[in-house]
Design an enzyme around this catalytic site. Structure first.
Site, PDB file in Angstrom:
ATOM      1  CE  LYS A  13     -12.735  -0.278  -3.270  1.00  0.00           C
ATOM      2  NZ  LYS A  13     -11.749   0.010  -2.197  1.00  0.00           N
ATOM      3  NE  ARG A  88     -17.256   6.343  -3.352  1.00  0.00           N
ATOM      4  CZ  ARG A  88     -16.028   5.964  -3.013  1.00  0.00           C
ATOM      5  NH1 ARG A  88     -15.834   5.404  -1.846  1.00  0.00           N
ATOM      6  NH2 ARG A  88     -15.022   6.152  -3.838  1.00  0.00           N
ATOM      7  NE  ARG A 127      -1.505   3.540  -1.908  1.00  0.00           N
ATOM      8  CZ  ARG A 127      -2.819   3.340  -1.933  1.00  0.00           C
ATOM      9  NH1 ARG A 127      -3.342   2.472  -2.779  1.00  0.00           N
ATOM     10  NH2 ARG A 127      -3.612   4.006  -1.097  1.00  0.00           N
ATOM     11  NE  ARG A 150      -9.052   6.656   1.655  1.00  0.00           N
ATOM     12  CZ  ARG A 150      -8.045   6.027   1.058  1.00  0.00           C
ATOM     13  NH1 ARG A 150      -6.802   6.162   1.516  1.00  0.00           N
ATOM     14  NH2 ARG A 150      -8.269   5.257   0.006  1.00  0.00           N
TER      15      ARG A 150
END
Length: 203
Positions: A13, A88, A127, A150
């Protein structure tokens, strides 16, 4: 043009918001950056947010909404903005709609980047490995345990936003697993269908 970017952690995002913001010459705003700036600048709502951050508590919806409203009132957001990480929750989404309605505006589009859990985990691991190999600091949440937490939080609080915006005809879902350039191109196509400003500034 006023966008919201949705998607699970690691979907890209922030990267895509930055690309689109540059193309449209509007700010890309993440909740974390907005909160940190409000606290650093010691705005009235930033001081309230700091009391929660200093205790290690989640910042309540009404405070987060207040910080975002304060940021959206700045001049650089008057021509449009991209929100990444906000809203959120459904409560935050309703508050955002209410705020925009009060000033005679509305969201133009919500872009949701969709990626399967296993593919997201692989991307996050890569990553972390890339950052470590390059000598960069590895994000503290780039590990399987943090990822699971998460994702659970995302499903419980944020995923219902997809239906919220879909019922309002404001949602477009895009495969976030494609290359960065491919995803950016698809977002540009979607934006061009919904924004005269984008078309005129990107011949």
């Amino acid at each position: 043009m006023r966008f919201v970017f949705l998607g699970p952690p690691g979907a890209g995002k922030g990267t895509q918001a930055a690309i689109l913001a540059n193309a449209m010459d509007i700010p890309a705003l993440s909740t974390g950056d907005i909160l940190r700036a409000a606290i650093e600048n010691q705005t009235s709502i930033g001081k309230v947010a700091k009391t929660f951050v200093d205790r290690g508590d989640l910042v309540p919806d009404d405070v987060v909404v207040g910080v975002v409203k304060e940021r959206l009132a700045k001049k650089d957001a008057s021509g449009g903005f991209i929100l990444d990480g906000f809203p959120r929750t459904l409560a935050q989404a309703a508050a955002l709609d209410s705020f925009l309605y009060e000033i005679g505006l509305e969201l133009d589009l919500t872009v949701e980047l969709t990626v399967e859990d296993a593919q997201l985990l692989a991307r996050i691991k890569k990553r972390a490995e890339t950052d470590a190999a390059a000598g960069r600091k590895v994000r503290s949440d780039d590990n399987p345990q943090a990822f699971a937490l998460r994702m659970n939080a995302y499903r419980q609080a944020t995923k219902p936003l997809s239906e919220y915006y879909a019922t309002r005809g404001k949602l477009v879902q895009i495969d976030g697993l494609a290359t960065v350039d491919a995803v950016a191109r698809e977002i540009r196509v979607v934006a061009s269908r919904n924004c005269v400003q984008f078309i005129s500034s990107n011949p």
